[in-house]
Design a protein around this motif. Structure first.
Motif, PDB file in Angstrom:
ATOM      1  N   TYR A  48      40.665  29.429  37.720  1.00 51.20           N
ATOM      2  CA  TYR A  48      41.216  29.625  39.058  1.00 51.20           C
ATOM      3  C   TYR A  48      40.199  29.368  40.172  1.00 51.20           C
ATOM      4  N   TYR A  49      38.936  29.686  39.901  1.00 57.45           N
ATOM      5  CA  TYR A  49      37.931  29.651  40.970  1.00 57.45           C
ATOM      6  C   TYR A  49      36.735  28.751  40.658  1.00 57.45           C
ATOM      7  N   GLY A  50      36.821  27.947  39.619  1.00 63.59           N
ATOM      8  CA  GLY A  50      35.689  27.107  39.232  1.00 63.59           C
ATOM      9  C   GLY A  50      35.644  25.754  39.910  1.00 63.59           C
ATOM     10  N   ALA A  51      36.581  25.489  40.825  1.00 63.16           N
ATOM     11  CA  ALA A  51      36.659  24.171  41.464  1.00 63.16           C
ATOM     12  C   ALA A  51      35.380  23.770  42.211  1.00 63.16           C
ATOM     13  N   PRO A  52      34.720  24.663  42.967  1.00 58.50           N
ATOM     14  CA  PRO A  52      33.505  24.229  43.679  1.00 58.50           C
ATOM     15  C   PRO A  52      32.431  23.659  42.742  1.00 58.50           C
ATOM     16  N   LEU A  53      32.207  24.293  41.605  1.00 58.58           N
ATOM     17  CA  LEU A  53      31.206  23.793  40.663  1.00 58.58           C
ATOM     18  C   LEU A  53      31.602  22.420  40.126  1.00 58.58           C
ATOM     19  N   ASP A  54      32.861  22.269  39.744  1.00 62.69           N
ATOM     20  CA  ASP A  54      33.323  20.984  39.210  1.00 62.69           C
ATOM     21  C   ASP A  54      33.242  19.884  40.270  1.00 62.69           C
TER      22      ASP A  54
END
Length: 323
Positions: free
Chosen positions: A174-180
């Motif tokens: 849900y919240y890992g988008a910034p790292l990816d």
């Protein structure tokens, strides 16, 4: 030893800053005087309670019960103070402060786990005594005692493990988008060559690390709804070119213009700061995007745990490149 370390730190700081300072003392004074840490937001005590439950679920409850449980169980006072005392002292320092952050709780995590283990041990022992009275007239065989110990402990640990796994999955999916996305930006920018700025607006606080930015690029900030002081870049030693203040006042020198940006990364949703920069602007193309949970359109349980059911909506964490 503490004094020796502080003296060494003071000498190193004097070499690089050109004056005698004590970071430890400065941090203490700034965070304990009126008008210091409160400038960065205040939260009620329930903020820490919620964070402990999010991070440790059942373990947090067992850890909190450790204090009354050990006092009532006749646990040796010396051992009690050694294992639980530091946690109580630390909470007595950080909890009353108006400004609260999750990282302030990190030092007590080992003690919380120790407290939870002792509580679980006390519960198991109580369960064995009760089981002995029910099953064997007050006496339990070693085999039955071992089985009861195993199953009571396994039930608590397994339940906590399941909830923790759902929490870990939620954080990643849900919240890992910034790292990816910043990883993709690094690959794209490195392949394209050259230099420039990667800009962000309201999502500046989710920037993971400068390791995600190629050597000839740097992070730049665009104006957003945030009205405090943004981070600044490192300068030459003893330089005072970049203005700082200790009142969290907005420093306009931190911002750049959209024309200086070669890439733009932000969360795209209906009321985000990013819309003013990319909506209807034909000078930008979308390179990549990832789902990021939309809190407003998602139920409470689905915001904190990954579950196969429930209502979830997503915004797009998006990387744009200037044409």
């Amino acid at each position: 030893m503490f004094c020796v370390v502080q003296c060494v730190v003071a000498v190193v700081d004097w070499v690089y800053y050109g004056r005698w300072i004590s970071p430890t003392w400065n941090i203490f004074v700034y965070n304990t005087t009126q008008g210091g840490d409160e400038l960065y937001g205040v939260e009620p005590i329930s903020y820490y309670v919620k964070n402990m439950l999010l991070n440790f679920n059942f373990v947090a409850v067992l850890g909190a019960l450790g204090v009354p449980t050990l006092l009532c169980s006749g646990y040796p006072l010396k051992n009690y103070l050694t294992l639980i005392g530091p946690m109580i002292l630390w909470l007595a320092v950080v909890v009353p402060r108006p400004h609260k952050e999750e990282r302030f709780l990190y030092p007590i995590y080992p003690f919380l786990c120790a407290s939870a283990a002792l509580t679980l041990d006390a519960i198991v022992n109580a369960g064995m005594r009760v089981g002995g009275m029910v099953v064997g007239g007050g006496v339990m065989t070693p085999t039955r005692k071992a089985r009861l110990t195993f199953w009571l402990g396994a039930m608590v640990i397994a339940s906590s493990a399941v909830v923790s796994s759902c929490r870990i999955a939620a954080l990643g999916w849900y919240y890992g988008a910034p790292l990816d996305l910043y990883k993709d930006f690094y690959d794209v920018a490195s392949a394209s060559g050259g230099a420039g700025g990667v800009c962000t607006a309201g999502e500046w606080y989710r920037f993971p690390s400068s390791y995600f930015v190629p050597r000839d690029f740097r992070l730049e900030y665009l104006r957003s709804s945030f009205g405090g002081q943004l981070p600044a870049f490192s300068t030459n030693f003893t330089s005072t070119d970049i203005p700082f203040n200790d009142e969290n006042r907005e420093e306009l020198s931190r911002y750049t213009d959209l024309d200086t940006c070669r890439y733009f990364i932000d969360l795209i949703e209906d009321d985000s700061d990013a819309w003013q920069y990319v909506q209807g602007n034909d000078n930008w193309k979308k390179v990549q995007s990832y789902n990021f949970l939309n809190v407003k359109g998602t139920t409470f349980v689905n915001r904190i745990l990954y579950l196969p059911w429930g209502k979830r909506t997503f915004a797009k964490y998006t990387l744009f490149e200037k044409l």
